[in-house]
Design a protein around this motif. Structure first.
Motif, PDB file in Angstrom:
ATOM      1  N   ASP A  63      10.867  66.021  36.419  1.00  0.00           N
ATOM      2  CA  ASP A  63      10.902  64.573  36.221  1.00  0.00           C
ATOM      3  C   ASP A  63      12.277  64.011  36.575  1.00  0.00           C
ATOM      4  N   ILE A  64      13.328  64.696  36.153  1.00  0.00           N
ATOM      5  CA  ILE A  64      14.686  64.252  36.467  1.00  0.00           C
ATOM      6  C   ILE A  64      14.929  64.285  37.971  1.00  0.00           C
ATOM      7  N   ILE A  65      14.559  65.382  38.614  1.00  0.00           N
ATOM      8  CA  ILE A  65      14.760  65.529  40.054  1.00  0.00           C
ATOM      9  C   ILE A  65      14.013  64.435  40.815  1.00  0.00           C
ATOM     10  N   GLY A  66      12.832  64.066  40.310  1.00  0.00           N
ATOM     11  CA  GLY A  66      11.975  63.121  41.007  1.00  0.00           C
ATOM     12  C   GLY A  66      12.481  61.692  41.054  1.00  0.00           C
ATOM     13  N   HIS A  67      13.524  61.371  40.277  1.00  0.00           N
ATOM     14  CA  HIS A  67      14.086  60.010  40.381  1.00  0.00           C
ATOM     15  C   HIS A  67      15.571  59.981  40.025  1.00  0.00           C
ATOM     16  N   HIS A  68      16.283  61.086  40.322  1.00  0.00           N
ATOM     17  CA  HIS A  68      17.670  61.174  39.872  1.00  0.00           C
ATOM     18  C   HIS A  68      18.598  60.176  40.542  1.00  0.00           C
ATOM     19  N   HIS A  69      18.185  59.618  41.687  1.00  0.00           N
ATOM     20  CA  HIS A  69      18.981  58.578  42.343  1.00  0.00           C
ATOM     21  C   HIS A  69      18.646  57.175  41.829  1.00  0.00           C
ATOM     22  N   HIS A  70      17.584  57.065  41.060  1.00  0.00           N
ATOM     23  CA  HIS A  70      17.096  55.745  40.651  1.00  0.00           C
ATOM     24  C   HIS A  70      16.851  55.700  39.141  1.00  0.00           C
ATOM     25  N   PRO A  71      17.912  55.612  38.360  1.00  0.00           N
ATOM     26  CA  PRO A  71      17.735  55.566  36.900  1.00  0.00           C
ATOM     27  C   PRO A  71      17.002  54.304  36.454  1.00  0.00           C
ATOM     28  N   GLY A  72      16.185  54.468  35.440  1.00  0.00           N
ATOM     29  CA  GLY A  72      15.472  53.337  34.866  1.00  0.00           C
ATOM     30  C   GLY A  72      16.187  52.818  33.643  1.00  0.00           C
ATOM     31  N   GLY A  73      15.539  51.964  32.913  1.00  0.00           N
ATOM     32  CA  GLY A  73      16.184  51.349  31.758  1.00  0.00           C
ATOM     33  C   GLY A  73      16.147  52.179  30.501  1.00  0.00           C
ATOM     34  N   ASP A  74      15.312  53.194  30.444  1.00  0.00           N
ATOM     35  CA  ASP A  74      15.148  53.975  29.219  1.00  0.00           C
ATOM     36  C   ASP A  74      15.104  55.464  29.557  1.00  0.00           C
ATOM     37  N   GLU A  75      16.227  55.985  30.027  1.00  0.00           N
ATOM     38  CA  GLU A  75      16.286  57.376  30.448  1.00  0.00           C
ATOM     39  C   GLU A  75      16.718  58.288  29.298  1.00  0.00           C
ATOM     40  N   SER A  76      16.344  59.552  29.392  1.00  0.00           N
ATOM     41  CA  SER A  76      16.733  60.537  28.388  1.00  0.00           C
ATOM     42  C   SER A  76      18.213  60.874  28.527  1.00  0.00           C
ATOM     43  N   LEU A  77      18.777  61.444  27.491  1.00  0.00           N
ATOM     44  CA  LEU A  77      20.176  61.866  27.537  1.00  0.00           C
ATOM     45  C   LEU A  77      20.381  62.914  28.628  1.00  0.00           C
ATOM     46  N   ASN A  78      19.420  63.824  28.782  1.00  0.00           N
ATOM     47  CA  ASN A  78      19.554  64.862  29.808  1.00  0.00           C
ATOM     48  C   ASN A  78      19.612  64.254  31.207  1.00  0.00           C
ATOM     49  N   PHE A  79      18.784  63.237  31.450  1.00  0.00           N
ATOM     50  CA  PHE A  79      18.815  62.546  32.739  1.00  0.00           C
ATOM     51  C   PHE A  79      20.180  61.906  32.955  1.00  0.00           C
ATOM     52  N   LYS A  80      20.683  61.215  31.947  1.00  0.00           N
ATOM     53  CA  LYS A  80      21.953  60.507  32.073  1.00  0.00           C
ATOM     54  C   LYS A  80      23.094  61.461  32.385  1.00  0.00           C
ATOM     55  N   VAL A  81      23.079  62.626  31.763  1.00  0.00           N
ATOM     56  CA  VAL A  81      24.139  63.617  32.011  1.00  0.00           C
ATOM     57  C   VAL A  81      24.092  64.096  33.454  1.00  0.00           C
ATOM     58  N   LEU A  82      22.888  64.425  33.951  1.00  0.00           N
ATOM     59  CA  LEU A  82      22.757  64.864  35.341  1.00  0.00           C
ATOM     60  C   LEU A  82      23.175  63.750  36.297  1.00  0.00           C
ATOM     61  N   HIS A  83      22.733  62.545  36.037  1.00  0.00           N
ATOM     62  CA  HIS A  83      23.087  61.397  36.883  1.00  0.00           C
ATOM     63  C   HIS A  83      24.600  61.247  36.972  1.00  0.00           C
ATOM     64  N   ASP A  84      25.289  61.307  35.831  1.00  0.00           N
ATOM     65  CA  ASP A  84      26.728  61.105  35.816  1.00  0.00           C
ATOM     66  C   ASP A  84      27.464  62.245  36.517  1.00  0.00           C
ATOM     67  N   ALA A  85      26.974  63.478  36.348  1.00  0.00           N
ATOM     68  CA  ALA A  85      27.601  64.617  37.011  1.00  0.00           C
ATOM     69  C   ALA A  85      27.465  64.512  38.525  1.00  0.00           C
ATOM     70  N   ASP A  86      26.302  64.074  38.991  1.00  0.00           N
ATOM     71  CA  ASP A  86      26.079  63.899  40.431  1.00  0.00           C
ATOM     72  C   ASP A  86      26.935  62.753  40.961  1.00  0.00           C
ATOM     73  N   MET A  87      26.991  61.663  40.224  1.00  0.00           N
ATOM     74  CA  MET A  87      27.799  60.512  40.618  1.00  0.00           C
ATOM     75  C   MET A  87      29.272  60.899  40.718  1.00  0.00           C
TER      76      MET A  87
END
Length: 244
Positions: A177-201
């Motif tokens: 699920d994270i991989i499937g939209h890691h470039h496009h965060p939504g308004g209500d993402e999980s903490l795990n998603f946010k951590v991956l997003h920030d590390a990639d950014m």
């Protein structure tokens, strides 16, 4: 066939050893293939301190082998999977050292941010190693590494790799699920998603050769908008300022 590591024909003089019970100090004897033993004095179940359970992250017989372990120890099995996922990612990309190197950097930042945020490191690190796994298929199918194609092609590849390694269904689903939209965060993402997003950014920003004016108030304000976690924002300032 018995696991070679537990087959007595391969044992040496260290296969039977004695420890002091960590609860009461009473002497306890362990065989190397004992997952746990109960102390004869305080009756507490004690985990074998010399047993290596790394194979439990991928062996399909792990449940039978480790079935007597305490729940707290079994919960750590997912964490052991990340190293196997890293190896699978490297094999998949083969000689594409740029993508391999990028995934490794994202994983390192993800671990730092994840620890500070108290995220699920098993999810975060597996997602970090596999977040761009769809690039290869995207380039082959569409001659493009655009974000939308990465996100479209990544989950099926990640799912196959993780299932081959024996990952739990829940872990596979969240990582995909994270991989499937890691470039496009939504308004209500999980903490795990946010951590991956920030590390990639952060990795992308740190890899950028032309970083001018990063110590300006305008740039710092931009970081506050780009990063989804406080720890990711703080680490970005540490890394980018240090490298400037």
């Amino acid at each position: 066939m018995q696991c070679p590591g537990q087959d007595t024909q391969y044992w040496n003089k260290d296969a039977i050893f004695e420890i002091k019970c960590p609860e009461c100090g009473h002497p306890m004897e362990f065989f190397k293939d004992d997952a746990t033993r109960r102390c004869g004095n305080c009756k507490k179940k004690i985990v074998n301190p010399k047993m290596d359970f790394g194979c439990a992250s991928y062996c399909k017989f792990a449940e039978q082998c480790l079935g007597t372990l305490p729940d707290g120890f079994l919960a750590k099995r997912d964490d052991l999977l990340k190293d196997r996922v890293a190896v699978a990612m490297k094999r998949y990309f083969r000689t594409d050292f740029k993508r391999i190197g990028h995934a490794g950097k994202v994983a390192r930042y993800a671990e730092q941010i994840g620890k500070r945020e108290k995220a699920n490191l098993a999810v975060v690190l597996c997602a970090a190693y596999l977040h761009d796994i769809g690039i290869k298929a995207a380039e082959e199918k569409y001659n493009s590494s655009a974000a939308e194609y990465q996100e479209q092609e990544g989950p099926p590849v990640a799912r196959g790799l993780m299932e081959d390694l024996g990952a739990k269904k829940e872990l596979v689903e969240e990582v995909c699920d994270i991989i499937g939209h890691h470039h496009h965060p939504g308004g209500d993402e999980s903490l795990n998603f946010k951590v991956l997003h920030d590390a990639d950014m952060l990795t992308n920003m740190a890899e950028c050769k032309d970083r001018k004016g990063i110590d300006t108030p305008e740039f710092l304000a931009k970081l506050d908008r780009l990063f989804l976690t406080e720890s990711g924002n703080d680490l970005a300032k540490e890394v980018l300022m240090q490298d400037n």
